[in-house]
Design a protein around this motif. Structure first.
Motif, PDB file in Angstrom:
ATOM      1  N   LYS A 119       6.040  -5.438   2.869  1.00  0.00           N
ATOM      2  CA  LYS A 119       7.098  -4.479   3.205  1.00  0.00           C
ATOM      3  C   LYS A 119       7.432  -3.562   2.031  1.00  0.00           C
ATOM      4  O   LYS A 119       7.936  -2.448   2.233  1.00  0.00           O
ATOM      5  CB  LYS A 119       8.378  -5.224   3.628  1.00  0.00           C
ATOM      6  N   ASN A 120       7.180  -4.049   0.814  1.00  0.00           N
ATOM      7  CA  ASN A 120       7.517  -3.306  -0.392  1.00  0.00           C
ATOM      8  C   ASN A 120       6.324  -3.365  -1.340  1.00  0.00           C
ATOM      9  O   ASN A 120       5.855  -4.445  -1.685  1.00  0.00           O
ATOM     10  CB  ASN A 120       8.748  -3.908  -1.064  1.00  0.00           C
ATOM     11  N   ALA A 121       5.838  -2.201  -1.744  1.00  0.00           N
ATOM     12  CA  ALA A 121       4.575  -2.158  -2.485  1.00  0.00           C
ATOM     13  C   ALA A 121       4.689  -1.363  -3.779  1.00  0.00           C
ATOM     14  O   ALA A 121       5.432  -0.381  -3.874  1.00  0.00           O
ATOM     15  CB  ALA A 121       3.472  -1.559  -1.618  1.00  0.00           C
ATOM     16  N   PHE A 122       3.903  -1.816  -4.748  1.00  0.00           N
ATOM     17  CA  PHE A 122       3.774  -1.178  -6.058  1.00  0.00           C
ATOM     18  C   PHE A 122       2.330  -0.704  -6.164  1.00  0.00           C
ATOM     19  O   PHE A 122       1.404  -1.513  -6.148  1.00  0.00           O
ATOM     20  CB  PHE A 122       4.092  -2.225  -7.137  1.00  0.00           C
ATOM     21  N   LEU A 123       2.123   0.609  -6.221  1.00  0.00           N
ATOM     22  CA  LEU A 123       0.771   1.152  -6.288  1.00  0.00           C
ATOM     23  C   LEU A 123       0.604   1.973  -7.563  1.00  0.00           C
ATOM     24  O   LEU A 123       1.568   2.564  -8.064  1.00  0.00           O
ATOM     25  CB  LEU A 123       0.471   2.012  -5.063  1.00  0.00           C
ATOM     26  N   CYS A 124      -0.615   1.985  -8.090  1.00  0.00           N
ATOM     27  CA  CYS A 124      -0.831   2.714  -9.334  1.00  0.00           C
ATOM     28  C   CYS A 124      -2.136   3.502  -9.299  1.00  0.00           C
ATOM     29  O   CYS A 124      -3.087   3.127  -8.612  1.00  0.00           O
ATOM     30  CB  CYS A 124      -0.823   1.768 -10.531  1.00  0.00           C
ATOM     31  N   ILE A 125      -2.136   4.598 -10.043  1.00  0.00           N
ATOM     32  CA  ILE A 125      -3.324   5.404 -10.286  1.00  0.00           C
ATOM     33  C   ILE A 125      -3.449   5.546 -11.799  1.00  0.00           C
ATOM     34  O   ILE A 125      -2.457   5.850 -12.469  1.00  0.00           O
ATOM     35  CB  ILE A 125      -3.225   6.791  -9.622  1.00  0.00           C
ATOM     36  N   GLU A 126      -4.654   5.348 -12.323  1.00  0.00           N
ATOM     37  CA  GLU A 126      -4.835   5.295 -13.776  1.00  0.00           C
ATOM     38  C   GLU A 126      -5.720   6.442 -14.266  1.00  0.00           C
ATOM     39  O   GLU A 126      -6.765   6.725 -13.672  1.00  0.00           O
ATOM     40  CB  GLU A 126      -5.453   3.944 -14.156  1.00  0.00           C
ATOM     41  N   LEU A 127      -5.283   7.069 -15.358  1.00  0.00           N
ATOM     42  CA  LEU A 127      -6.005   8.200 -15.936  1.00  0.00           C
ATOM     43  C   LEU A 127      -6.301   7.927 -17.403  1.00  0.00           C
ATOM     44  O   LEU A 127      -5.395   7.565 -18.168  1.00  0.00           O
ATOM     45  CB  LEU A 127      -5.156   9.471 -15.827  1.00  0.00           C
ATOM     46  N   ILE A 128      -7.561   8.113 -17.805  1.00  0.00           N
ATOM     47  CA  ILE A 128      -7.903   8.008 -19.227  1.00  0.00           C
ATOM     48  C   ILE A 128      -8.438   9.323 -19.783  1.00  0.00           C
ATOM     49  O   ILE A 128      -8.462   9.520 -20.992  1.00  0.00           O
ATOM     50  CB  ILE A 128      -8.934   6.881 -19.488  1.00  0.00           C
TER      51      ILE A 128
END
Length: 235
Positions: free
Chosen positions: A184-193
């Motif tokens: 129901k509750n989400a933590f999403l990430c996108i990573e840049l180097i």
């Protein structure tokens, strides 16, 4: 109060990195329309071909960048970034397949933009979530297994107070915090180097937020963390 903190041990290795976060609340991640998500992934696989212009897979820019990054910390032999794993399947014409709406959404963003994306269930977090170097004794049961496989000392990991959440930065996620149809509750990430790709990274993050809202509802907010902005409140 849950927080996400990127510790100095990470910034010492990757001072120019950017971590984009989408925090999504009150979503409906149940599977209702499999064909829609199959089509979403299929289109993203076609878009991903722009990241595979060199016939020699390892010579493509996205692949080279993340292989160089993984040389900066201790990893298991043969471990690769999540974006390389996805692009490898496209390169080999194996197809990605669907899992559940949230995973399909972030996989499609990952493929389209050539950036690692991942997600976890906030309600499974214990205490503060950190992106840091592992001590080497963290509990970690990989997705799809039942055995503890702790990270190496010095390995870059996401972890909380109960153990590692994702090993080798973005290689393998834990079963404990995985996204499911019941999330129901989400933590999403996108990573840049590669900071030359910042505009693509920012566009990907906004598109991730909008796709979540359009497809599974709820409310989502986004944040970008860097060396000058190292932590956020998750809730």
């Amino acid at each position: 109060m849950k927080k996400f903190v990127i510790e100095d041990q990470f910034w010492e290795l990757f001072p120019k990195a950017k971590i984009g976060i989408a925090i999504s609340r009150k979503i409906d991640n149940s599977i209702k329309d499999v064909e829609k998500y199959k089509e979403m992934i299929s289109k993203a696989e076609e878009d991903a071909l722009k990241h595979l212009q060199d016939e020699e897979f390892s010579n493509n820019k996205v692949i080279k960048a993340w292989r160089e990054a993984f040389k900066e910390f201790k990893t298991k032999k043969g471990v690769r970034s999540s974006i390389e794993a996805l692009l490898k399947r496209v390169h080999n014409k194996k197809g990605i397949g669907t899992i559940n709406p949230l995973v399909d959404i972030y996989n499609s963003i990952s493929l389209r933009y050539g950036l690692p994306c991942g997600g976890e269930d906030i309600d499974a977090f214990v205490g503060t979530v950190r992106l840091t170097k592992a001590k080497g004794d963290e509990q970690f049961v990989p997705l799809g297994t039942s055995e503890n496989s702790p990270p190496y000392e010095g390995e870059i990991v996401y972890k909380d107070d109960a153990g590692a959440i994702c090993r080798c930065w973005n290689w393998r996620e834990a079963s404990r915090t995985m996204l499911t149809e019941n999330t129901k509750n989400a933590f999403l990430c996108i990573e840049l180097i590669d900071d030359s790709r910042y505009s693509e990274f920012e566009k990907a993050l906004y598109e991730l937020r909008d796709m979540i809202t359009e497809n599974i509802g709820g409310r989502s907010r986004i944040e970008i963390l860097d060396i000058n902005n190292k932590e956020i409140i998750i809730e």
